[in-house]
Design an enzyme around this catalytic site. Structure first.
Site, PDB file in Angstrom:
ATOM      1  N   GLU A  10       0.837  -1.207   0.000  1.00  0.00           N
ATOM      2  CA  GLU A  10       0.000   0.000   0.000  1.00  0.00           C
ATOM      3  C   GLU A  10       0.865   1.248   0.000  1.00  0.00           C
ATOM      4  O   GLU A  10       1.977   1.234   0.529  1.00  0.00           O
ATOM      5  CB  GLU A  10      -0.882   0.013   1.267  1.00  0.00           C
ATOM      6  CG  GLU A  10      -2.292  -0.494   1.056  1.00  0.00           C
ATOM      7  CD  GLU A  10      -3.171   0.479   0.259  1.00  0.00           C
ATOM      8  OE1 GLU A  10      -2.647   1.349  -0.445  1.00  0.00           O
ATOM      9  OE2 GLU A  10      -4.399   0.334   0.350  1.00  0.00           O
ATOM     10  N   ASP A  11       0.329   2.327  -0.557  1.00  0.00           N
ATOM     11  CA  ASP A  11       1.057   3.596  -0.507  1.00  0.00           C
ATOM     12  C   ASP A  11       0.921   4.251   0.867  1.00  0.00           C
ATOM     13  O   ASP A  11       1.903   4.658   1.477  1.00  0.00           O
ATOM     14  CB  ASP A  11       0.585   4.554  -1.615  1.00  0.00           C
ATOM     15  CG  ASP A  11      -0.935   4.738  -1.651  1.00  0.00           C
ATOM     16  OD1 ASP A  11      -1.658   4.085  -0.857  1.00  0.00           O
ATOM     17  OD2 ASP A  11      -1.417   5.548  -2.469  1.00  0.00           O
ATOM     18  N   ASP A  52      -4.429   5.699   5.856  1.00  0.00           N
ATOM     19  CA  ASP A  52      -4.905   6.955   6.438  1.00  0.00           C
ATOM     20  C   ASP A  52      -6.004   6.592   7.446  1.00  0.00           C
ATOM     21  O   ASP A  52      -5.715   6.314   8.610  1.00  0.00           O
ATOM     22  CB  ASP A  52      -5.390   7.822   5.273  1.00  0.00           C
ATOM     23  CG  ASP A  52      -5.855   9.195   5.678  1.00  0.00           C
ATOM     24  OD1 ASP A  52      -5.583   9.603   6.815  1.00  0.00           O
ATOM     25  OD2 ASP A  52      -6.492   9.883   4.863  1.00  0.00           O
ATOM     26  N   PHE A  58      -1.428  16.149   4.026  1.00  0.00           N
ATOM     27  CA  PHE A  58      -1.711  15.494   2.751  1.00  0.00           C
ATOM     28  C   PHE A  58      -0.442  15.477   1.918  1.00  0.00           C
ATOM     29  O   PHE A  58       0.093  16.518   1.547  1.00  0.00           O
ATOM     30  CB  PHE A  58      -2.829  16.232   2.008  1.00  0.00           C
ATOM     31  CG  PHE A  58      -3.314  15.469   0.826  1.00  0.00           C
ATOM     32  CD1 PHE A  58      -4.207  14.414   0.979  1.00  0.00           C
ATOM     33  CD2 PHE A  58      -2.862  15.784  -0.453  1.00  0.00           C
ATOM     34  CE1 PHE A  58      -4.639  13.685  -0.124  1.00  0.00           C
ATOM     35  CE2 PHE A  58      -3.290  15.057  -1.556  1.00  0.00           C
ATOM     36  CZ  PHE A  58      -4.187  14.006  -1.380  1.00  0.00           C
ATOM     37  N   ARG A  95       2.179  12.211  -9.150  1.00  0.00           N
ATOM     38  CA  ARG A  95       2.579  10.810  -8.889  1.00  0.00           C
ATOM     39  C   ARG A  95       4.033  10.553  -9.265  1.00  0.00           C
ATOM     40  O   ARG A  95       4.681   9.691  -8.695  1.00  0.00           O
ATOM     41  CB  ARG A  95       1.694   9.844  -9.681  1.00  0.00           C
ATOM     42  CG  ARG A  95       0.288   9.696  -9.157  1.00  0.00           C
ATOM     43  CD  ARG A  95      -0.339   8.420  -9.718  1.00  0.00           C
ATOM     44  NE  ARG A  95      -1.784   8.458  -9.692  1.00  0.00           N
ATOM     45  CZ  ARG A  95      -2.542   8.129  -8.653  1.00  0.00           C
ATOM     46  NH1 ARG A  95      -1.979   7.735  -7.536  1.00  0.00           N
ATOM     47  NH2 ARG A  95      -3.854   8.183  -8.728  1.00  0.00           N
TER      48      ARG A  95
HETATM   49  P1  5GP Z   1      -7.796   5.335   3.759  1.00  0.00           P
HETATM   50  O1  5GP Z   1      -8.897   4.454   3.245  1.00  0.00           O
HETATM   51  O2  5GP Z   1      -6.780   4.628   4.624  1.00  0.00           O
HETATM   52  O3  5GP Z   1      -8.341   6.566   4.439  1.00  0.00           O
HETATM   53  O4  5GP Z   1      -7.048   5.952   2.529  1.00  0.00           O
HETATM   54  C1  5GP Z   1      -6.374   5.219   1.656  1.00  0.00           C
HETATM   55  C2  5GP Z   1      -6.172   5.941   0.344  1.00  0.00           C
HETATM   56  O5  5GP Z   1      -6.475   7.357   0.410  1.00  0.00           O
HETATM   57  C3  5GP Z   1      -4.717   5.850  -0.016  1.00  0.00           C
HETATM   58  O6  5GP Z   1      -4.429   4.631  -0.670  1.00  0.00           O
HETATM   59  C4  5GP Z   1      -4.535   7.080  -0.876  1.00  0.00           C
HETATM   60  O7  5GP Z   1      -4.920   6.793  -2.200  1.00  0.00           O
HETATM   61  C5  5GP Z   1      -5.501   8.104  -0.278  1.00  0.00           C
HETATM   62  N1  5GP Z   1      -4.795   8.984   0.667  1.00  0.00           N
HETATM   63  C6  5GP Z   1      -4.892   9.017   2.016  1.00  0.00           C
HETATM   64  N2  5GP Z   1      -4.075   9.950   2.540  1.00  0.00           N
HETATM   65  C7  5GP Z   1      -3.423  10.512   1.489  1.00  0.00           C
HETATM   66  C8  5GP Z   1      -2.417  11.546   1.374  1.00  0.00           C
HETATM   67  O8  5GP Z   1      -1.927  12.142   2.329  1.00  0.00           O
HETATM   68  N3  5GP Z   1      -2.015  11.826   0.109  1.00  0.00           N
HETATM   69  C9  5GP Z   1      -2.506  11.203  -0.999  1.00  0.00           C
HETATM   70  N4  5GP Z   1      -2.030  11.585  -2.171  1.00  0.00           N
HETATM   71  N5  5GP Z   1      -3.442  10.242  -0.931  1.00  0.00           N
HETATM   72  C10 5GP Z   1      -3.888   9.900   0.308  1.00  0.00           C
END
Ligand code: 5GP
Length: 178
Positions: A101-102, A105, A154, A167
């Protein structure tokens, strides 16, 4: 590299720092999976640069798979409603899957991915995430290998986008003024 983005993005982790951490993660994964068949599962699109570097830092055979997911929400917030846009090419039953995973959050996207994968009866599922924002965690999800823990900001770059831009930055940073 001069960097077209330098005026708009403040660096959080530079190329060298990322590369060093990816090498450490690759070494740990190689040690832990040396006697197992590993499926490295790259979650598109955000993990693609990380997964490409991580795969090269892993010194054991592996199979690379891609899972496309779209998480609904606005540009910077995930809603937890996730749709699979591209599925795996082969079954994972009985295999050892490492989800790449990247960023974790709220944890909602990863929670959905993990519960979907578990219905396919893999031998094991673990998670390697480049970044983690613990301040915003809504679902407790396990992260077995973690690159960096960050504050509630972010971030963009190294695969992470803002409205599909940024990206291709070789580093991770914060857009100035956000
Ligand atoms: P979650 O479901 O954990 O809230 O979020 C997962 C997805 O939200 C990540 O895979 C990413 O695509 C996006 N995301 C969450 N935080 C960030 C951030 O700080 N920057 C970016 N570019 N994407 C984020």
């Amino acid at each position: 590299m001069v960097g077209w983005y330098r005026d708009t993005v403040e660096t959080l982790y530079g190329e060298e720092q990322i590369a060093a951490r990816v090498r450490e993660l690759g070494a740990a994964i190689s040690r832990d999976y040396h006697d197992k068949d590993l499926v490295l599962l790259c979650v598109l699109k955000g993990s693609v640069l990380f997964a490409a570097d991580l795969a090269r830092a892993i010194d054991i055979p592996l199979r690379l798979e891609f899972l496309g997911v779209q998480s609904y929400g606005d540009d910077i917030k995930s809603s937890g409603v996730v749709q699979i846009t591209l599925d795996l090419t082969r079954p994972i039953e009985g295999e050892h899957v490492l989800v790449v995973e990247d960023i974790v959050d709220t944890g909602l996207t990863l929670d959905y991915i993990l519960s979907t994968l578990k219905t396919r009866n893999p031998a094991s599922v673990r998670v390697c995430s480049l970044l983690h924002k613990p301040a915003r965690m809504k679902k407790q999800v396990p992260i077995d290998y973690l690159g960096f823990t960050i504050d509630d900001v972010f971030v963009v770059g190294y695969g992470l986008d803002w409205a599909q831009k940024y990206r291709n930055l070789p580093e991770i940073g914060v857009v100035k003024g956000t």
